[in-house]
Write a protein that holds these residues in place. Structure first.
Motif, short mmCIF file in Angstrom:
data_model
loop_
_atom_site.label_atom_id
_atom_site.label_comp_id
_atom_site.label_asym_id
_atom_site.label_seq_id
_atom_site.Cartn_x
_atom_site.Cartn_y
_atom_site.Cartn_z
N ALA A 59 0.84 -1.19 0.00
CA ALA A 59 0.00 0.00 0.00
C ALA A 59 0.88 1.25 0.00
O ALA A 59 1.81 1.36 0.80
CB ALA A 59 -0.91 0.00 1.23
N LEU A 61 1.12 4.69 1.04
CA LEU A 61 0.45 5.57 1.99
C LEU A 61 1.33 6.78 2.29
O LEU A 61 2.54 6.64 2.51
CB LEU A 61 0.17 4.82 3.30
CG LEU A 61 -0.66 3.54 3.18
CD1 LEU A 61 -0.71 2.81 4.51
CD2 LEU A 61 -2.07 3.89 2.70
N THR A 65 -0.27 9.47 7.19
CA THR A 65 -1.47 8.64 7.34
C THR A 65 -1.65 8.23 8.80
O THR A 65 -0.71 7.77 9.44
CB THR A 65 -1.36 7.38 6.47
OG1 THR A 65 -1.18 7.77 5.10
CG2 THR A 65 -2.60 6.51 6.59
N ASP A 69 -5.76 4.05 9.95
CA ASP A 69 -5.90 3.90 8.50
C ASP A 69 -4.75 3.08 7.92
O ASP A 69 -4.94 2.29 6.99
CB ASP A 69 -5.94 5.28 7.83
CG ASP A 69 -7.17 6.09 8.25
OD1 ASP A 69 -8.19 5.47 8.61
OD2 ASP A 69 -7.09 7.33 8.20
N ARG A 70 -3.57 3.25 8.47
CA ARG A 70 -2.42 2.48 8.02
C ARG A 70 -2.62 0.99 8.33
O ARG A 70 -2.36 0.12 7.50
CB ARG A 70 -1.15 3.00 8.68
CG ARG A 70 0.14 2.40 8.14
CD ARG A 70 1.35 3.08 8.76
NE ARG A 70 1.43 4.48 8.38
CZ ARG A 70 2.00 4.93 7.25
NH1 ARG A 70 2.54 4.04 6.42
NH2 ARG A 70 2.05 6.21 6.98
N ALA A 73 -5.25 -0.48 5.90
CA ALA A 73 -4.75 -0.66 4.53
C ALA A 73 -3.84 -1.88 4.44
O ALA A 73 -3.91 -2.65 3.47
CB ALA A 73 -4.01 0.60 4.08
N ASN A 74 -3.00 -2.08 5.43
CA ASN A 74 -2.08 -3.22 5.38
C ASN A 74 -2.78 -4.54 5.67
O ASN A 74 -2.38 -5.59 5.16
CB ASN A 74 -0.92 -2.99 6.35
CG ASN A 74 0.08 -1.98 5.82
OD1 ASN A 74 0.55 -2.10 4.69
ND2 ASN A 74 0.39 -0.96 6.60
#
Length: 342
Positions: A59, A61, A65, A69-70, A73-74
């Motif tokens: 991702a 990013l 970020t 949210d991090r 996403a991962n």
């Protein structure tokens, strides 16, 4: 008068030449190191024998970020990598990845499922922690062996929380580790590349952590070579080298850090028998537990190379104290074996 014997060694009295003890020891070390190199060359490297595993790109990013949210996403990238691996018939890798995300709450600062893979996982609440340990693994740590690495991180986190609730552990598989039996494990090449990744990561972590938080680097086996080559800022207060083959430096004062440097080795750790020499770019020189290196010793107990973070061990207790800042200041002789209780 003694008559020459015509011996090829040039001795005139027929007796074998006696070399000084220092020369004999040096020759033995070079022979042992040569043997390690030969073994590394002839034994296939596991990474080279295994084809790449299909996976999405990590991702992308922005640095700012937010952590939730991090993590999200991962987790999505991890799930997609597991799906792609299973569709490609790589069921073993798929199962490992599914186990990594089984709880659905894993917190990954970074994840890359391609090839041997990389992952940086947070155990604990990073936003509130003022004691943070960054765990750097050694050779043959990949996504396929990740659960073994993670088990040590979990044990450390639990031990930290028992003494200090505002603690977190970062399991940093942020580099391509060398194979245990490979030419790369005898040189600093992989470590230099890893240090170029670890240094900036530590800087970002220090900016993310609460003001005044203490960061400690806990570095196992080849990971100690990585840490010893990583420039660290003032937020890194301690660096612990354990199960180390050496660092490539002759003393702790040569390391690019202002942190306190600790060293420990278990009584049954095979790495203590590795020659601590450096020849032609191979090997890592001075043993970090040698008093001449200048590191602060910590008691590592009687365990083996893979035992440092096992629950109930003296080594886990010692590393926890280093992270919390409660390690004894009185030097402990690193060569003194610890006798287990009956």
């Amino acid at each position: 008068m003694t008559r020459a014997t015509g011996r090829p060694d040039g001795r005139l009295d027929g007796r074998p030449e006696r070399r000084p003890a220092g020369r004999r020891r040096g020759r033995l070390r070079r022979t042992l190191l040569a043997g390690l190199v030969a073994a590394a060359v002839v034994v296939p490297v596991s990474a080279a024998a295994s084809p790449d595993v299909p996976a999405p790109a990590p991702a992308a990013l922005p640095e700012h970020t937010a952590l939730p949210d991090r993590y999200e996403a991962n987790r999505a990238g991890l799930a997609e990598a597991a799906r792609m691996a299973r569709e490609a018939g790589r069921t073993g890798r798929a199962a490992k990845l599914e186990a990594m995300g089984a709880e659905g709450t894993a917190r990954f600062l970074a994840f890359d499922g391609r090839g041997r893979g990389r992952a940086v996982e947070v155990l604990g609440d990073l936003e509130s922690a003022d004691r943070i340990a960054v765990l750097v693994p050694g050779s043959d740590t990949t996504l396929d062996t990740y659960q073994r690495f993670r088990a040590g991180a979990v044990a450390l986190q639990r031990h930290l929380l028992a003494g200090h609730p505002r603690s977190a552990v970062v399991a940093w598989l942020g580099y391509d580790t060398p194979g245990t039996v490979s030419p790369t494990v005898l040189s600093t090449g992989r470590a230099d590349a890893a240090a170029a990744e670890l240094g900036p990561f530590l800087d970002r972590l220090a900016r993310t952590a609460p003001p005044g938080a203490r960061l400690s680097l806990l570095c196992h086996s080849y990971g100690s070579v990585v840490c010893a080559r990583t420039p660290t800022g003032p937020a890194v207060t301690d660096m612990a080298l354990f199960g180390s083959p050496g660092t490539g430096a002759s003393s702790a004062s040569e390391l690019p850090t202002g942190a306190r440097v600790w060293a420990g080795r278990g009584g049954a750790d095979w790495i203590g028998h590795v020659p601590h020499v450096r020849l032609g770019g191979l090997g890592f020189g001075t043993d970090p537990v040698d008093p001449a290196f200048g590191a602060r010793p910590f008691a590592a107990g009687p365990g083996g190379h893979s035992d440092y973070l096992k629950p109930g061990t003296a080594s886990l207790d010692g590393l926890t104290r280093i992270v919390l800042g409660t390690a004894p200041s009185t030097p402990i002789a690193p060569s003194t074996p610890e006798v287990p209780h009956a």
